[in-house]
Design an enzyme around this catalytic site. Structure first.
Site, PDB file in Angstrom:
ATOM      1  N   ASP A  52       0.788  -1.268   0.093  1.00  0.00           N
ATOM      2  CA  ASP A  52      -0.119  -0.093  -0.034  1.00  0.00           C
ATOM      3  C   ASP A  52       0.883   1.213   0.034  1.00  0.00           C
ATOM      4  O   ASP A  52       2.015   1.253   0.330  1.00  0.00           O
ATOM      5  CB  ASP A  52      -1.108  -0.034   1.194  1.00  0.00           C
ATOM      6  CG  ASP A  52      -2.072   1.128   0.992  1.00  0.00           C
ATOM      7  OD1 ASP A  52      -1.956   1.953   0.112  1.00  0.00           O
ATOM      8  OD2 ASP A  52      -3.163   0.873   1.799  1.00  0.00           O
TER       9      ASP A  52
HETATM   10  C1  NOJ Z   1      -3.928   4.082   0.278  1.00  0.00           C
HETATM   11  C2  NOJ Z   1      -5.030   3.063  -0.039  1.00  0.00           C
HETATM   12  O1  NOJ Z   1      -5.036   2.517   1.512  1.00  0.00           O
HETATM   13  C3  NOJ Z   1      -5.189   2.149  -1.194  1.00  0.00           C
HETATM   14  O2  NOJ Z   1      -6.355   1.378  -0.820  1.00  0.00           O
HETATM   15  C4  NOJ Z   1      -5.155   2.914  -2.436  1.00  0.00           C
HETATM   16  O3  NOJ Z   1      -5.025   2.168  -3.451  1.00  0.00           O
HETATM   17  C5  NOJ Z   1      -3.674   3.691  -2.124  1.00  0.00           C
HETATM   18  N1  NOJ Z   1      -3.887   4.820  -0.990  1.00  0.00           N
HETATM   19  C6  NOJ Z   1      -3.272   4.197  -3.324  1.00  0.00           C
HETATM   20  O4  NOJ Z   1      -4.493   5.559  -3.599  1.00  0.00           O
END
Ligand code: NOJ
Length: 749
Positions: free
Chosen positions: A264
């Site tokens: 993530d």
């Molecule tokens: C953080 C989020 O937790 C995730 O779900 C997302 O895909 C990424 N940011 C990218 O925006």
């Protein structure tokens, strides 16, 4: 009334176009071989470029990599790797410029209990991602709704692992059918926003396998290309550095996963060697973003020092290239044609390619109406017959001449809120906030759709600019009908996105903006009040749901951009509601047996001591009767269940019964199969293990068969580390909700 199956099939035909896209899917084995050959030709720098994001603000997508600048010829195939575009997801495109569809989030697709719609939504989302040149769809999100206040629970399919698994499987099959990679997230378990950057989820092996892991397991079954590890720690180790999850001997790889693991955004908190050796194949967004990240800047040195072997680096790159080759993304894939750094879509890199289609709009409308859950309907007619002139309740008739629309949730939402994150609850609620939101540019609010539809037969009065406890009831008084709207919202924790004091997770279960009082005050003055709730999860209802003036209640969830038209379809009966609750609704958080940890510093430990007992499983075990239970939802018609027959062994089961539409409307029933394991197994009394959606004309009947696989009748045995079918008597419950069981039988395994 239009058959829901007929519409699904129509949308389906319009949507399934991979052949005309001109790519050829390869097998995993062929793709791995090609990827291996390619990686063998790469320099160290080229390999590092493949596994490291380019930086949060340096990409035209939410994430990207630096591919080799040259092409390779392997086994006669020209391999030219483009910058691989990663984008949110999961409910359609976020930050993709203009002209995209605002799909409903997963929680509403879950409420359809309809696999065809889950799949069709995946296809349509995939088509839009492909059209913008996005290689990897950052979804589905399959985080279990451990607690109903969890900020991002609406991005996933609710608290039930089986429903979540079916949702994940169908979504991935749909998205990948048009050659776009899916990326299931967030492994996990990741179940609250507060302290997510470092909290430690302590969860035992069996609970993890049977609940939180199940949708990931189904994702692997669907050949998912990628998987995202989460921000938090799991059993004491950061998820992206957790070999028990993502290592060669961990859950994921032993399940047969052959794609790649991506972090993530900013979820890498350790050294390059720690993460790479634990099993993390790619780091995104590549730089440090206030919470972590940027550790693969040290990867080259770690390889030079021998801390990470070149063989492991090769494996990382191979795993990234393999799904790209498998889905034929090397053959005529569209170029990236947008700029995620420009939420307004005005910069020259943003071509605003129109990926919307009429079929996508129709599908969103269809999912909106198929996910509307009719919780109450006291339909009375003036001549006392079911088909007589309607005076109260649903479906509405055109004899209703004066209609009041009340509540700010009926009006157009703020379309310019939070630079692509939809960070406000200002107008109708169609999706939560944060990275799981989408562009909401084409939303048709309830007030517009109702006004359009009623033209020529009814007059509409409204009070919708705020939840005004004086103005709303004043407009409702004396009308044939009042439709009162109220909502509750939540989203992702960020740095700035605290919406009305809610830091991602909901502060409480209540409706926002005095919604409960508004409903009560309108019901006090109008004896035909229909309540519409737009919410990301359960809200308290018992102070008003039995009010005699409230003739109907629709729980519409978060229905996406066609919210207004989909509601009109249900209100006036073009669609007979078939949505079912994907969670139980109760007033009190204590009924759910879990909590959100808000105010502990440093990072808290969350003990998942409730084990397998979430939502209806917990309520059942405690004798708690919720206001409305899991799987519940009414129809304008009625269905009878009969003639149960069960054929089962220790390796599979097949359950059949006859379903009859006994009412005067055509409609869709959602029969559900709950399994009661032998008591020695230590399972909740009933767990969902099957469902179907069956359209029947009034008076028609059909034999319905639901199959149960060996895994679905297994529990996870922590000693043998295998799925094991417990021996003894299994009870089979067929019903219209977890508590409305119509047929019961058993078999012995
Ligand atoms: C953080 C989020 O937790 C995730 O779900 C997302 O895909 C990424 N940011 C990218 O925006």
């Amino acid at each position: 009334m239009i058959s829901s199956r007929a519409v699904v099939l129509l949308v389906f035909c319009l949507s399934s176009i991979p052949k005309s896209l001109g790519f050829v899917e390869r097998s995993w084995a062929e793709s791995i071989a090609l990827a291996n050959e390619t990686v063998n030709l790469m320099t160290l720098d080229e390999k590092i470029g493949m596994v490291r994001g380019v930086g949060q603000f340096s990409s035209r997508c939410v994430g990207n990599i630096s591919p080799p600048s040259r092409s390779f010829i392997v086994s006669g195939t020209n391999i030219t790797i483009p910058p691989l575009c990663f984008n949110d997801g999961p409910a359609g495109i976020r930050l993709g410029g203009s002209n995209v569809t605002g799909f409903p989030p997963a929680i509403n697709v879950a409420a359809t209990f309809n696999r065809d719609l889950m799949y069709s939504r995946g296809v349509a989302i995939g088509e839009e991602f492909r059209g913008k040149g996005i290689h990897v769809y950052l979804g589905p999100a399959v985080d279990i709704m451990r607690n109903p206040k969890a900020g991002r629970a609406w991005e996933g399919f609710g608290p039930d692992p089986y429903l979540g698994g079916e949702g994940a499987y169908q979504t991935i099959m749909g998205v990948q059918s048009v050659g776009v990679s899916a990326c299931t997230k967030h492994l996990g378990p990741y179940n609250q926003e507060h302290w997510r950057y470092g909290l430690n989820a302590e969860v035992d092996d069996r609970t993890f396998r049977e609940l939180y892991w199940w949708p990931f397991m189904k994702s692997v079954e669907a050949n998912v290309s990628a998987l995202m590890c989460a921000y938090n720690e799991v059993n004491g180790t950061s998820s992206c550095h957790n070999a028990a999850l993502i290592g060669d001997e961990g859950y994921l790889r032993t399940e047969g996963f052959q794609g790649f693991v991506v972090s993530d955004w900013g979820a890498t908190h350790d050294t390059a060697a720690d993460n790479a050796n634990a099993g993390l194949d790619m780091e995104q967004p590549g730089d440090w973003i206030l919470i972590g990240g940027g550790v693969y800047s040290g990867l080259e040195a770690a390889v030079d020092d021998g801390e990470v072997t070149e063989a492991r680096l090769n494996q990382m790159v191979t795993r990234i290239l393999t799904p790209w080759l498998r889905l034929g993304q090397d053959q005529g894939y569209p170029d990236i044609n947008f700029n995620a750094q420009d939420p307004d879509g005005t910069d020259s890199l943003n071509l605003n390619v129109n990926v919307r289609t009429d079929a996508h709009t129709a599908l969103v409308r269809q999912i909106g109406s198929a996910s509307a859950v009719l919780l109450k309907n006291n339909r009375t007619t003036s001549d006392g017959t079911a088909t007589g002139t309607t005076i109260r309740g649903l479906p509405l008739s055109k004899d209703i001449k004066t209609i009041a629309v009340v509540g700010q949730d009926a009006q157009q939402l703020n379309l310019d809120c939070g630079g692509g994150l939809n960070e406000c609850n200002d107008g109708t609620m169609v999706i939560g906030w944060g990275s799981g939101s989408n562009n909401v540019e084409f939303t048709v609010p309830p007030i517009d759709a109702i006004t359009d539809f009623a033209q020529g037969f009814a007059t509409i009065s409204s009070d919708i600019t705020s939840n005004d406890l004086t103005g709303g009831p004043a407009v409702a008084e004396g009308k044939d009908l009042a439709i009162v709207f109220a909502n509750a919202m939540s989203g992702e924790l960020g740095f700035y996105n605290i919406v009305d004091g809610n830091e991602g997770d909901r502060n409480d279960l209540n409706l926002w903006w005095k919604g409960g009082s508004l409903i009560e005050d309108v019901a006090a003055v109008c004896n035909n009040t229909v309540v519409v709730i737009h919410s990301v999860g359960p809200v308290p209802m018992s102070s008003w749901n039995t009010h005699p003036n409230i003739t109907a209640i629709i729980y519409a969830g978060a229905p996406g951009e066609q919210t207004g038209p989909s509601l009109v379809d249900v209100l006036w009966g073009a669609v007979n509601p078939s949505g079912r609750l994907p969670f139980s609704i109760d007033d009190d958080e204590a009924s759910y047996g879990t909590s959100i940890v808000y105010g502990i510093d440093p990072f808290p430990v969350l003990d998942y001591t409730e084990g397998l007992f979430l939502d209806y499983r917990y309520m059942d075990s405690q004798g708690i009767t919720p206001v409305y239970e899991f799987g519940y939802g009414l129809s304008y018609t009625t269905f009878a269940y009969s003639s149960l027959s069960i054929e089962a062994s220790a390796s599979s089961g097949s359950v059949s019964f006859i379903l009859t539409n006994t009412g005067s409307f055509d409609g869709t029933e959602i029969p559900q199969l709950y399994l009661g394991f032998p008591s020695s197994a230590g399972e909740p009394d009933k767990v969902l293990r099957g469902f179907d959606n069956v359209f029947l004309a009034s008076g028609a009947k059909e034999t319905v068969t639901i199959d149960i696989s060996q895994k679905e009748m297994s529990i996870w045995d922590v000693v043998s580390q295998e799925w094991v079918v417990p021996s003894g008597t299994f009870n089979v419950y067929i019903g219209a909700s977890i508590s409305d069981i119509r047929l019961t039988g058993s078999f012995t395994a």
